[in-house]
Design an enzyme around this catalytic site. Structure first.
Site, mmCIF file in Angstrom:
data_model
loop_
_atom_site.group_PDB
_atom_site.id
_atom_site.type_symbol
_atom_site.label_atom_id
_atom_site.label_comp_id
_atom_site.label_asym_id
_atom_site.label_seq_id
_atom_site.Cartn_x
_atom_site.Cartn_y
_atom_site.Cartn_z
ATOM 1 N N SER A 65 0.620 -1.152 -0.103
ATOM 2 C CA SER A 65 -0.042 0.093 0.021
ATOM 3 C C SER A 65 0.738 1.459 -0.049
ATOM 4 O O SER A 65 0.297 2.283 -0.180
ATOM 5 C CB SER A 65 -0.968 0.147 1.161
ATOM 6 O OG SER A 65 -2.183 -0.714 0.928
ATOM 7 N N LYS A 68 0.396 3.424 -2.890
ATOM 8 C CA LYS A 68 -0.776 4.363 -3.163
ATOM 9 C C LYS A 68 -0.188 5.839 -3.142
ATOM 10 O O LYS A 68 -1.130 6.624 -3.602
ATOM 11 C CB LYS A 68 -1.795 4.031 -1.874
ATOM 12 C CG LYS A 68 -2.455 2.539 -2.211
ATOM 13 C CD LYS A 68 -3.121 2.083 -1.038
ATOM 14 C CE LYS A 68 -3.985 0.811 -1.267
ATOM 15 N NZ LYS A 68 -4.188 0.378 -0.133
ATOM 16 N N TYR A 189 -3.254 -1.721 -10.099
ATOM 17 C CA TYR A 189 -3.040 -1.707 -8.669
ATOM 18 C C TYR A 189 -1.993 -2.648 -8.375
ATOM 19 O O TYR A 189 -1.281 -2.464 -7.549
ATOM 20 C CB TYR A 189 -4.432 -1.673 -8.208
ATOM 21 C CG TYR A 189 -4.620 -1.944 -6.532
ATOM 22 C CD1 TYR A 189 -4.532 -0.790 -5.974
ATOM 23 C CD2 TYR A 189 -4.725 -3.105 -6.185
ATOM 24 C CE1 TYR A 189 -4.375 -0.757 -4.378
ATOM 25 C CE2 TYR A 189 -4.608 -3.321 -4.590
ATOM 26 C CZ TYR A 189 -4.655 -2.135 -3.660
ATOM 27 O OH TYR A 189 -4.777 -2.410 -2.288
ATOM 28 N N TYR A 240 -4.351 3.560 8.145
ATOM 29 C CA TYR A 240 -5.504 2.998 8.286
ATOM 30 C C TYR A 240 -6.504 3.404 9.643
ATOM 31 O O TYR A 240 -6.131 4.419 9.921
ATOM 32 C CB TYR A 240 -5.354 1.517 8.059
ATOM 33 C CG TYR A 240 -4.744 1.011 6.837
ATOM 34 C CD1 TYR A 240 -5.284 1.586 5.699
ATOM 35 C CD2 TYR A 240 -3.922 0.092 6.683
ATOM 36 C CE1 TYR A 240 -4.817 1.217 4.306
ATOM 37 C CE2 TYR A 240 -3.351 -0.259 5.691
ATOM 38 C CZ TYR A 240 -3.655 0.203 4.398
ATOM 39 O OH TYR A 240 -3.174 -0.092 3.115
ATOM 40 N N VAL A 258 1.182 -4.019 3.766
ATOM 41 C CA VAL A 258 1.292 -5.263 4.295
ATOM 42 C C VAL A 258 2.451 -6.201 3.934
ATOM 43 O O VAL A 258 2.678 -7.217 4.649
ATOM 44 C CB VAL A 258 0.095 -6.061 4.132
ATOM 45 C CG1 VAL A 258 -1.434 -5.347 4.547
ATOM 46 C CG2 VAL A 258 -0.439 -6.113 2.507
HETATM 47 N N1 GLU Z 1 -2.096 -5.451 -1.980
HETATM 48 C C1 GLU Z 1 -2.460 -5.342 -0.901
HETATM 49 C C2 GLU Z 1 -4.110 -5.450 -0.846
HETATM 50 O O1 GLU Z 1 -4.747 -4.834 -1.625
HETATM 51 C C3 GLU Z 1 -2.083 -3.892 -0.065
HETATM 52 C C4 GLU Z 1 -2.612 -3.642 1.494
HETATM 53 C C5 GLU Z 1 -1.749 -2.993 2.128
HETATM 54 O O2 GLU Z 1 -0.649 -3.150 1.972
HETATM 55 O O3 GLU Z 1 -2.328 -2.528 3.286
HETATM 56 O O4 GLU Z 1 -4.832 -5.860 -0.054
#
Ligand code: GLU
Length: 315
Positions: A65, A68, A189, A240, A258
């Protein structure tokens, strides 16, 4: 008594290491489950481009993430701030990163670009207009790391296990929010999530954001206004549903993934990259909080701390 940067790093490491057993590596993307749970690396990059590190700072892992942030900046550069935030909000969701409840029940717009629904929406704007290769090049430039590449194994592992993201993306399409191909959006993505970085490359990207887009050689790589927006959204939504607590205790705009990475941009001071694949129940690197809370206090990095002592501690 003056404390040295290596002592500060050692103490930060010790505090992070202590909580690793309380977390677990992500397994919902099976390939991530193979990471060494006990790995921990902390990299600091100063505004002059000097690096200080401890532990596993050169091990490659996937950005997840944290990508992003890159995607958001590229979308703002390409389409303008107004157009991006017409499609996605600026509010913390207070829900898990992969939640679709609030999107279905309460809103016709994803809450923010840091949760999956928001990032998928921002990615959908890029589909057919900005290629994966160009996003990869941008990521390499922001991270000052030409070796960043697609981790094919993690990419395939996530593609084969992404029912949740598919549900979110099709819900977004059903609401008219995603207007380009859902399959291409999911693919782009997932590719961005699967870029392999190191704690050191994250610290490079973090210091670039901290210095409002200007690198150590004085080149402007990102517009300062876009850095300001990205950092604000990171501060309010980047961790988050623990972003509020993190803002109080750490106070450094940060984004976790993650894969175990955390990118933290201490405004005007320095950049920090952390790697620790043992995650807390929110999906954030469990060592990240004590490590960054300690660094924040020891180096006075909290966004509301007016004293910049980094020059005294870091030669
Ligand atoms: N590729 C992971 C997902 O979409 C990223 C989530 C994350 O890193 O928090 O679930």
């Amino acid at each position: 008594m003056k404390i040295s940067i290596s002592e500060v790093l050692r103490e930060a490491y010790r505090r992070g290491e202590a909580v690793i057993p309380d977390g677990a590596v992500a397994t919902y993307i099976p390939e991530l489950g193979r990471a060494d749970k006990n790995a921990l690396g902390i990299s600091i990059c100063t505004r002059d481009g000097l690096h200080y590190g401890i532990g596993t700072v050169d091990k490659r892992f996937t950005m997840q993430s944290i990508s992003k942030v890159v995607t958001l900046i590229v979308a703002m550069e390409r389409f303008g701030v107004g157009e991006v935030f017409r499609n996605v909000g600026m509010e913390p969701s207070g829900e898990a990163f992969n939640s679709l409840i609030e999107l279905d029940l309460k809103s016709n717009r994803p809450y923010n670009p840091m949760v999956n629904s928001g990032a998928l929406t921002v990615t959908s704007l890029l589909v057919g207009k900005v290629s994966f290769e160009s996003l990869l090049e941008t990521t390499r430039r922001f991270c000052n790391d030409p070796e960043i590449c697609l981790d094919e194994t993690v990419y395939r592992s996530e593609l084969a296990n992404m029912s949740r993201n598919k549900s979110i993306a099709y819900l977004l399409e059903s609401k008219g929010i995603i207007q380009s191909s859902v399959e291409e959006t999911l693919d782009l993505y997932t590719r961005m999530c699967s870029l392999s970085v190191t704690a050191r490359s994250l610290s490079n990207c973090a210091v670039l954001l901290a210095m409002d887009g200007v690198d150590a050689r004085g080149n402007e790589l990102i517009d300062s206004r876009l850095c300001e927006i990205a950092k604000t959204i990171m501060l309010t939504c980047g961790m988050y549903d623990e972003s509020g607590e993190f803002a109080v205790k750490v106070g450094i705009p940060s984004k976790a993934g993650v894969g175990g990475g955390v990118l933290s941009a201490a405004d005007n001071r320095l950049g920090i990259g952390v790697y620790g694949p043992s995650l807390d129940d929110k999906g954030n690197c469990i060592a990240g909080k004590p490590v960054l809370a300690y660094l924040s206090r020891a180096l006075k990095l909290h966004i509301f701390d007016p004293n910049d002592i980094t020059a005294e501690i870091i030669p």
